[in-house]
Design an enzyme around this catalytic site. Sequence first.
Site, PDB file in Angstrom:
ATOM      1  N   ASP A 170      -8.184  -1.233  -0.359  1.00 25.19           N
ATOM      2  CA  ASP A 170      -7.611  -0.402   0.693  1.00 25.19           C
ATOM      3  C   ASP A 170      -6.567   0.562   0.129  1.00 25.19           C
ATOM      4  O   ASP A 170      -6.441   0.719  -1.093  1.00 25.19           O
ATOM      5  CB  ASP A 170      -7.019  -1.284   1.800  1.00 25.19           C
ATOM      6  CG  ASP A 170      -5.852  -2.154   1.331  1.00 25.19           C
ATOM      7  OD1 ASP A 170      -5.397  -2.002   0.173  1.00 25.19           O
ATOM      8  OD2 ASP A 170      -5.386  -2.993   2.122  1.00 25.19           O
ATOM      9  N   GLU A 173      -4.423  -0.956  -2.531  1.00 25.37           N
ATOM     10  CA  GLU A 173      -5.114  -1.565  -3.669  1.00 25.37           C
ATOM     11  C   GLU A 173      -5.225  -3.079  -3.533  1.00 25.37           C
ATOM     12  O   GLU A 173      -4.987  -3.835  -4.459  1.00 25.37           O
ATOM     13  CB  GLU A 173      -4.414  -1.164  -4.981  1.00 25.37           C
ATOM     14  CG  GLU A 173      -4.810   0.220  -5.415  1.00 25.37           C
ATOM     15  CD  GLU A 173      -3.638   1.186  -5.602  1.00 25.37           C
ATOM     16  OE1 GLU A 173      -3.882   2.308  -6.054  1.00 25.37           O
ATOM     17  OE2 GLU A 173      -2.504   0.818  -5.277  1.00 25.37           O
ATOM     18  N   GLU A 321       9.689   5.056  -2.690  1.00 24.67           N
ATOM     19  CA  GLU A 321       8.459   4.579  -2.070  1.00 24.67           C
ATOM     20  C   GLU A 321       8.774   3.703  -0.868  1.00 24.67           C
ATOM     21  O   GLU A 321       8.202   3.869   0.204  1.00 24.67           O
ATOM     22  CB  GLU A 321       7.644   3.788  -3.090  1.00 24.67           C
ATOM     23  CG  GLU A 321       6.305   3.287  -2.587  1.00 24.67           C
ATOM     24  CD  GLU A 321       5.510   2.620  -3.684  1.00 24.67           C
ATOM     25  OE1 GLU A 321       4.423   3.111  -4.024  1.00 24.67           O
ATOM     26  OE2 GLU A 321       5.991   1.597  -4.236  1.00 24.67           O
TER      27      GLU A 321
END
Length: 387
Positions: A170, A173, A321
């Site tokens: 997905d 990963e 992130e």
Amino acid sequence: MIGPPGREELGRLWGLVVRSHAVITRYQDEGGAYPAAPTFSAYKGYAWLRDGSFTAEGISRYGDVVSAGRFHDWVDRVLDSRRVQVDELCAQVRRGEQPDESRMLPTRFTFDGKDGSDPWWDFQTDGYGIWLWSVVTHANRHNLDLERWRNGIDVAVDYLLAFWDRPCYDWWEEHVEHRHVSTLGAIYGGLTAIAPYTTAPVLETADRIRALVAAEGTQNGHLTKWLGTTTVDGSLPSCVVPFGLVSGDTAAATLTAVARDLDADGGVHRFTADVFYGGGQWILLSALLGWNLAAAGDTAGAWRHLRWIADQATPDGDLPEQVPHHLLHPESRAEWLARWGTVATPLLWSHGMYLILADELGLLPAHLPDSNRIDPNSTDPNLTDKA
């Protein structure tokens, strides 16, 4: 605070717009690739189609046609160089064979378009659909000739038509054994975007994707993380905006479920079982949900997410992130810090998504009246007198 920002806050938010453009273009490789994160150990030296395509969309909205075009030129060259590989894979499918996962196209490339030299969870198809959507959207926005990227487009279309329904990793990963709804949504978005510009039977496949997700990827009225489960994922709003896989009640129920299960104070988690760095809140997912809220008319909700993102920037204006607020599994954070070091900062995808949400809320240069327009090349974050 609810509603649009005042003059002082607007300057702060605009400063991050300028910084985001500067970060993305500073680190863009001379060949056109957008590195995922220029200093993070596990991402350094690699470019993902998924990350880069969303980043290019933010840059395109900002008005930097050259930078976005260079990225799409890079993808076109990389995919054109894979023509023979894709032809061989498609031939195997026609013979009734199942190509080994190791022979499939990678999800990330080195800047010169090669496979990585280290092991990775590489078989992911979503990026090829996302790139088709991104390049078509960029060309339409700026009245560009899509034929400039024709060779790469044809490779991506052939690859997706052959392998759209095969289980793969997905967006995160993980879970190669499943067919993921966000992956199917990305492929749907790419195929429907390219439909007016190809003779390939892309709409037939798009219809099959929509029917499959309706039958197996929807529970309690909302989309699910993968076919056959009931849980949700922070990437699912992409199936509403921008990819248009669902609309109406299903779209509304999906946004509600994601916000209920994964949104904490404006920051959005990936999924409830996430242990990566303890399962923090992701900048890009907050922007994705905010983008959807803005498109649905909930501008107050969209401003909430934009403000939250701006609050996560480092003193230098870099966006990570994820951030370690409201960790879902705090006991797992130390393991990842030891393995890969501190969280990826800056993450170019985070900056690209901030640009997209800022554009939805009218903060990018094209939306500003001439009398109040801020120099897009300015690096001054103290812009309150100009905004």
